[in-house]
Design a protein around this motif. Structure first.
Motif, PDB file in Angstrom:
ATOM      1  N   LYS A   5      25.976  -9.346   8.323  1.00 29.88           N
ATOM      2  CA  LYS A   5      27.170 -10.125   8.019  1.00 29.88           C
ATOM      3  C   LYS A   5      27.236 -11.403   8.846  1.00 29.88           C
ATOM      4  O   LYS A   5      26.655 -11.481   9.929  1.00 29.88           O
ATOM      5  N   LEU A   6      27.970 -12.350   8.313  1.00 29.91           N
ATOM      6  CA  LEU A   6      28.105 -13.618   9.018  1.00 29.91           C
ATOM      7  C   LEU A   6      28.980 -13.455  10.260  1.00 29.91           C
ATOM      8  O   LEU A   6      29.842 -12.573  10.316  1.00 29.91           O
ATOM      9  N   SER A   7      28.790 -14.341  11.211  1.00 31.77           N
ATOM     10  CA  SER A   7      29.641 -14.373  12.393  1.00 31.77           C
ATOM     11  C   SER A   7      30.643 -15.516  12.236  1.00 31.77           C
ATOM     12  O   SER A   7      30.465 -16.392  11.386  1.00 31.77           O
ATOM     13  N   PRO A   8      31.722 -15.508  13.058  1.00 30.17           N
ATOM     14  CA  PRO A   8      32.663 -16.629  13.015  1.00 30.17           C
ATOM     15  C   PRO A   8      31.937 -17.976  13.184  1.00 30.17           C
ATOM     16  O   PRO A   8      32.282 -18.957  12.534  1.00 30.17           O
ATOM     17  N   GLN A   9      30.925 -17.961  14.055  1.00 21.93           N
ATOM     18  CA  GLN A   9      30.192 -19.206  14.277  1.00 21.93           C
ATOM     19  C   GLN A   9      29.502 -19.670  12.991  1.00 21.93           C
ATOM     20  O   GLN A   9      29.444 -20.876  12.707  1.00 21.93           O
ATOM     21  N   ASP A  10      29.010 -18.711  12.196  1.00 20.35           N
ATOM     22  CA  ASP A  10      28.395 -19.071  10.912  1.00 20.35           C
ATOM     23  C   ASP A  10      29.399 -19.789  10.002  1.00 20.35           C
ATOM     24  O   ASP A  10      29.064 -20.747   9.320  1.00 20.35           O
ATOM     25  N   ILE A  11      30.621 -19.276   9.988  1.00 18.00           N
ATOM     26  CA  ILE A  11      31.658 -19.925   9.159  1.00 18.00           C
ATOM     27  C   ILE A  11      31.871 -21.348   9.633  1.00 18.00           C
ATOM     28  O   ILE A  11      31.908 -22.307   8.849  1.00 18.00           O
ATOM     29  N   GLU A  12      31.975 -21.491  10.966  1.00 20.97           N
ATOM     30  CA  GLU A  12      32.159 -22.850  11.500  1.00 20.97           C
ATOM     31  C   GLU A  12      31.003 -23.761  11.086  1.00 20.97           C
ATOM     32  O   GLU A  12      31.208 -24.921  10.731  1.00 20.97           O
ATOM     33  N   ASN A  13      29.815 -23.213  11.153  1.00 17.74           N
ATOM     34  CA  ASN A  13      28.642 -24.026  10.770  1.00 17.74           C
ATOM     35  C   ASN A  13      28.699 -24.447   9.304  1.00 17.74           C
ATOM     36  O   ASN A  13      28.393 -25.586   8.970  1.00 17.74           O
ATOM     37  N   GLN A  14      29.156 -23.515   8.455  1.00 18.83           N
ATOM     38  CA  GLN A  14      29.297 -23.871   7.034  1.00 18.83           C
ATOM     39  C   GLN A  14      30.240 -25.050   6.866  1.00 18.83           C
ATOM     40  O   GLN A  14      29.980 -25.983   6.103  1.00 18.83           O
ATOM     41  N   LEU A  15      31.361 -24.988   7.573  1.00 21.01           N
ATOM     42  CA  LEU A  15      32.349 -26.064   7.460  1.00 21.01           C
ATOM     43  C   LEU A  15      31.745 -27.386   7.942  1.00 21.01           C
ATOM     44  O   LEU A  15      31.937 -28.434   7.329  1.00 21.01           O
ATOM     45  N   LYS A  16      31.038 -27.304   9.055  1.00 23.89           N
ATOM     46  CA  LYS A  16      30.438 -28.526   9.617  1.00 23.89           C
ATOM     47  C   LYS A  16      29.426 -29.137   8.650  1.00 23.89           C
ATOM     48  O   LYS A  16      29.364 -30.353   8.487  1.00 23.89           O
ATOM     49  N   GLN A  17      28.647 -28.259   8.028  1.00 21.29           N
ATOM     50  CA  GLN A  17      27.661 -28.786   7.072  1.00 21.29           C
ATOM     51  C   GLN A  17      28.320 -29.508   5.903  1.00 21.29           C
ATOM     52  O   GLN A  17      27.739 -30.414   5.307  1.00 21.29           O
ATOM     53  N   LEU A  18      29.542 -29.079   5.588  1.00 17.83           N
ATOM     54  CA  LEU A  18      30.263 -29.734   4.482  1.00 17.83           C
ATOM     55  C   LEU A  18      31.055 -30.946   4.974  1.00 17.83           C
ATOM     56  O   LEU A  18      31.844 -31.529   4.238  1.00 17.83           O
ATOM     57  N   ASN A  19      30.854 -31.288   6.275  1.00 19.99           N
ATOM     58  CA  ASN A  19      31.609 -32.392   6.886  1.00 19.99           C
ATOM     59  C   ASN A  19      33.125 -32.153   6.835  1.00 19.99           C
ATOM     60  O   ASN A  19      33.913 -33.075   6.653  1.00 19.99           O
ATOM     61  N   ILE A  20      33.498 -30.902   6.946  1.00 17.89           N
ATOM     62  CA  ILE A  20      34.929 -30.579   6.916  1.00 17.89           C
ATOM     63  C   ILE A  20      35.451 -30.539   8.349  1.00 17.89           C
ATOM     64  O   ILE A  20      34.884 -29.872   9.205  1.00 17.89           O
ATOM     65  N   GLU A  21      36.516 -31.282   8.577  1.00 21.80           N
ATOM     66  CA  GLU A  21      37.162 -31.194   9.891  1.00 21.80           C
ATOM     67  C   GLU A  21      38.154 -30.041   9.883  1.00 21.80           C
ATOM     68  O   GLU A  21      38.825 -29.801   8.880  1.00 21.80           O
ATOM     69  N   TYR A  22      38.251 -29.359  11.004  1.00 15.42           N
ATOM     70  CA  TYR A  22      39.184 -28.244  11.062  1.00 15.42           C
ATOM     71  C   TYR A  22      39.646 -28.096  12.504  1.00 15.42           C
ATOM     72  O   TYR A  22      39.101 -28.705  13.424  1.00 15.42           O
ATOM     73  N   ILE A  23      40.676 -27.303  12.667  1.00 11.21           N
ATOM     74  CA  ILE A  23      41.186 -27.045  14.018  1.00 11.21           C
ATOM     75  C   ILE A  23      40.974 -25.572  14.309  1.00 11.21           C
ATOM     76  O   ILE A  23      41.362 -24.722  13.497  1.00 11.21           O
ATOM     77  N   LEU A  24      40.385 -25.268  15.452  1.00 11.12           N
ATOM     78  CA  LEU A  24      40.150 -23.866  15.795  1.00 11.12           C
ATOM     79  C   LEU A  24      41.092 -23.445  16.918  1.00 11.12           C
ATOM     80  O   LEU A  24      41.153 -24.082  17.968  1.00 11.12           O
TER      81      LEU A  24
END
Lengths: 693, 693
Positions: A5-24
């Motif tokens: 299964k994916l880790s939280p960090q994997d989710i963050e990486n997905q967002l980054k690859q899509l150039n999505i800004e987010y707040i953690l």
């Protein structure tokens, strides 16, 4: 967590690859919305509840909606299943499909569902109104804030499209049977069917407290949700309780020489900023009017969060001699505090109703007496009117009212969620505001003095506390003194031929009860069965149900059912008014006694850290000897929060910091050599701690 | 105007030469602030009052302050004169010094004062807070709006510097005699002196109505001015009246099956805009919250100007069957209308208190009945509670509630300023809102129908109307039913030796009166003389004064003075409670009869334009046969306004358009062949016209 299964960090990486800004946000483990409200401070997004269900065919469904959305079950049909066939998915299914543990359900888990076991992801259409959304990145110790459009973008990247539905929509009225000539009985059955889910509280108070609460206040006709966040409609069943509280308290303060007045809702920036500590205490929550129609105001005006700064310029004008004192005013108004935490109806709302009293006195002694006289009235409102036990005390320095001298409080306690609630406060303001607003008087010796002031407030929060303390799995339980309807008479009719006699007797008894001062109502509707009516009035918390059947009529009796303990008895019809009036008094007393007993079981003492934490984690409030060091108080908060965070969800649902509730007025004196439970330094007094709303 | 004096055009030229931009408004002649409120629509500036005084030495003083500033006389000392030595300058002095006629006093006149006869130009320091100011350019048919800094620049150009003073400042408390051991009598005299101007109404009701009104409400302890424009503090003496109105009306609507509730103060833009005609009627006055603390709201929220659009989404949820009808809710709240016209306490304020009732019914007939049942209650509030006569009627189409079906109204009348006042309205909303908010029900035949709705409101304006109708040159006159204190007992003590006996008897009588249900108070303060007390309680409008002197004591009597007609009588002490209670009832009835008589004298009929205008200009309300043509109604407004504008100030203080007040419910039927007074077309009914607040 399984390695596949994916880790939280994997989710963050997905967002980054899509150039999505987010707040953690990192925070303690949050098992439910209440925890999130307590522990997260989101910048933009609302809190969102995510539900993961599985139906009998093994199909999974993920549902997301604003935390305060009332989810009707009708929409399950649109997903190709039905509510009755669905249940909460088991932990192993959760882990297998979304790759998350219970308490961490999140649409980000869809990234783990490569086999598309989730048949549908239903998104409430109201979420489309939000610019920002918030979800756990697979673990409930983190929350990601993400723009709505970016979230949809991410969903597309994992090949997911949400089904946007109105999850609050009830079944269409028009969908009702079209046969116009349905026989009466069929009609009745159809209507009862329709109303059936409306009559059941869908959650247990002990298990899912905040869902239970929402269900009770909505189905009990107290609250209607509203389209401005943090604001709720108080329906007559709730407002009537407020009227009862008002009529008691208003009469009592008038006996103390307090007069009612009305001061404007708006406060100028200048006035608001006058008392520094005070404005710091409130400024983060102040709402501002900056324009009317399309025109900007030259100077924005604030909406009162409380009225000290609105009233005291006038006090300065009105007071010049000792003969103008004491000045004692009160007002019943609405106030607005744009709270950051997510709102809870009655308990924490952006607009609420309250009374606020403001007095000015010549001496410290008089101000003290006023402060405590009001505190005693607050105790009486809770204990005598709402049947809710409270503990009177003084706030520690760090918990007192911004800008005041000292704060007294009554503290209530909700057993089922282990939380204390500040229930009303009465402040001695000292001479602080007098000095800022120049409120001086000439005393008998013609010398100028500052006045001593008090202020005190009781809000509609009191209604929420009452509901939380008394309510049960069947719904509301109202103490007789505040119930708009104290007794409901239900004729139990089996044959049409009995109807005339039973209705006539019911009418007669109603009149007798009304004459005895009982607020009584007959429910003689013909389109509902007696059973439906029992449930209906139970849900609404009416203290007494009086059933009148053919056998009762024969024997000259009625059947009496008490809401608060479910006990049943037969009563002779003679002198029923007087009997019922007395029984209502007994119920009022018994409800207070029952609640006090429940509270006392959870009121513990601790002399060391270990037992302190043990009691806390059992959901108790804890009395400890204390050294009165403000820095140490902060440390207790921090440490209790940390240690609670380390507990796994199974050990305790309770998270968050313990804080001081009050220094109880009634307490055993500190013994010679008794030590502070935390520092080991000499104790000065006992302090009450708890997790608090 | 003398040729040596400047013209308005000269003033404009001066401004242009200084490169000062300004806004010029042309309007009808305005003799006072009330006229200005009626006839000017300023873009930025507040209205300003300008006072021109001359002292005994012939020194002149010009004073300017916001229209609603309470000017204390203390500041005259700072100008080197005293209030008691000053009077309003005579017309010839005004003309000679400022070059203006009465009613046109303006600082621009200082340009004509080349000889510097004006010793000081006092500018209230609050005006420095305003970005824009407004003054007549020598004539009262024009007003110039000018930026404050530009005005100061212009002043400098004519070599004038204002003296900036706090004109509302009272004499310093500390400025009181320092001798701490003053004998009791001296002390008393000193205090009474100080309070003397507080006890006198400085203007005649018949002469300077709006100054009289301001004086009465401030000195009568009803209103305190506040630093947010258009908002006022309702002091206990005023709020108590509102409580009386509430307790009457609330009990009556509950008898009609209405329940109280509370809906949020905020309304989303979407909901507000739902009913087009409705939002157009209110949007210009809506205040918007756009931020909390320093953060902008994603979507601004409006503050309710009324709650139709707040409530009716919920009504749509609550109503689905004929069994849910009727739905009858009411709420007691504050509302905000950011009115453009200058505010008048109670009568036109930006925040006010009211009740608003909102009902939904199955049929038009029920909605009609509800509308008129409430109208009748409004009549009773005015006539039975406030002793103010009103005329019940229906509004014409052009005057009805925005978005409603028809509007009924009760209209009161103020003799002294010749104005009618809309006093409360009850609307039948038809099905209009139901269609916008989708409020439908299934009737007995299972057919979908729109509901019929009503809404109705009564505001704190009612208090202002009551004050205007009953008040006199001595101050307030309160009808007994709303007086917080109905009778005040004043022991009249000449020798210290009498004090004990008189006080004891007064106490005894107080108890007896209280037992008889009279709201009574003893004024036994030793620091004021009986005469001071008489004035004090007269000013506050207490219906009955009961004097008890040594001779009264001897004879077993009291002296009774009625506030409303000043009549005096002796009364036996036996059975005083019952006697007084009866007298209070008589006063209540007599006050209504007196006010009705006064109103009826000014309620005229007209059948042609000439007599219509004649009556209007005598300050009357006028009943006419009418053709019910909306275009013609506009023409009457326009023409009455034009013709009033042509009258010189000496002929009539009344300016402004006449409008239709209502179509009275009780009226003589139109006779065969009777013509409309204005068009000569066949008349349909009679309509009541007047100049209105």
């Amino acid at each position: 967590m399984e390695s596949s299964k994916l880790s939280p960090q994997d989710i963050e990486n997905q967002l980054k690859q899509l150039n999505i800004e987010y707040i953690l946000h990192n925070h303690e483990a949050c098992m439910n919305i209440a925890d999130l409200q307590q522990h997260t401070k989101l910048n933009h997004a609302p809190l969102i509840k995510n539900i993961f269900s599985e139906d009998k065919k093994g199909q999974c469904f993920l549902i997301s909606a604003r935390h305060d959305t009332i989810i009707e079950r009708a929409f399950y049909k649109k997903l190709g299943t039905s509510y009755s066939n669905c249940r909460m998915a088991k932990p192993e299914v959760l882990q297998a499909v979304l790759g998350v543990a219970p308490g961490s359900v999140t649409p980000f888990g869809l990234a783990n569902d490569t086999e598309k076991k989730v048949k549908a992801f239903a998104l409430d259409e109201n979420l489309l109104k939000e610019e920002w959304l918030s979800f756990h990145p697979l673990v409930n110790t983190q929350t990601i804030e993400i723009k709505r459009e970016d979230f949809v973008k991410w969903l597309a990247s994992i090949d997911r499209k949400p089904e946007v539905l109105n999850l609050s929509e009830k079944e269409e009225v028009a969908a009702k049977p079209e046969k116009k000539e349905a026989a009466p009985k069929e009609k009745k059955a159809a209507e009862e069917d329709k109303d059936d889910t409306k009559l059941k509280i869908m959650h247990k108070k002990n298990e899912r407290f905040s869902d239970w609460y929402t269900d009770v206040i909505v189905k009990g006709d107290l609250i209607e949700y509203y389209d401005v966040s943090g604001c709720y409609i108080l329906r007559p069943w709730a407002y009537g309780i407020w009227e009862s509280i008002q009529s008691f308290f208003d009469a009592e303060i008038k006996k103390l020489g307090v007069e009612n007045a009305y001061f404007p809702i708006f406060v100028s920036q200048k006035a608001l900023n006058k008392e520094k500590a005070h404005v710091e205490g409130f400024s983060a929550e102040v709402a501002w009017v900056t324009k009317y129609s399309d025109t900007d105001l030259a100077e924005p005006v604030a909406i009162r969060p409380t009225s000290e700064t609105i009233m005291y310029n006038a006090y300065s004008k009105w007071i010049s001699s000792h003969r103008d004192l004491p000045l004692k005013l009160n007002q019943w108004t609405n106030v607005v505090r744009w709270e950051f935490s997510s709102p809870t109806p009655f308990i924490r709302t952006r607009e609420f109703l309250w009374q606020e009293g403001h007095t000015a006195h010549a001496t410290e002694k008089e101000a003290d007496e006023q402060t405590y006289a009001i505190l005693e009235l607050y105790r009486r409102v809770y204990e005598e009117v709402l049947a809710v036990p409270v503990i009177k005390g003084v706030k520690t320095e760090s918990e007192k009212f911004a800008g005041g001298h000292y704060t007294t409080t009554v503290e209530a306690y909700i057993q089922e969620n282990g939380r204390a609630v500040q229930s009303a406060t009465s402040h001695n303001l000292g001479e602080n505001f007098a000095k800022m607003f120049n409120i001086q008087y000439l005393d008998e010796k013609n010398e100028k003095k500052w006045v001593w002031q008090t202020s005190w407030g009781l809000t509609t929060r009191s209604i929420g506390i009452m509901i939380m303390v008394h309510g049960d799995d069947q719904g509301l339980v109202l103490p007789p003194r505040i119930a708009k309807v104290q007794a409901v008479i239900i004729p139990v009719i089996f044959k049409d031929s009995e109807k005339g006699k039973l209705d006539a007797k019911a009418k007669e008894l109603e009149e007798e009860l009304a004459k005895a001062g009982v607020r009584v109502k007959i429910d003689d509707r013909t389109n509902y069965s007696p059973g439906w009516k029992y449930n209906h009035w139970e849900l609404k918390g009416v203290p007494l149900r009086i059933e009148l059947g053919p056998k009762d009529l024969e024997k000259g009796e009625v059947r009496l059912v008490k809401r608060f303990d479910g006990s049943k008895s037969q009563l002779k019809q003679e002198n029923l008014g007087k009997q019922v009036a007395e029984i209502l008094e007994q119920i009022q007393a018994a409800m207070l006694a029952k609640a006090t007993e429940k509270r006392n079981v959870r009121l513990r003492e601790a002399h060391d850290w270990e037992s302190f934490m043990k009691h806390l984690n059992e959901g108790c409030i804890v009395l400890t000897p204390w050294c009165f060091d403000e820095e140490e108080e902060k440390k207790v908060k921090l440490r209790s929060k940390e240690e609670a965070g380390q507990l796994s969800a199974s050990e305790s649902h309770l998270t968050g910091a313990a804080k001081t509730l009050c220094i109880p007025l009634e307490q055993e004196p500190i013994k010679e050599g008794e030590k502070c439970f935390f520092t080991g330094k000499p104790a000065k007094k006992r302090v009450l701690w708890g997790r608090s709303y």
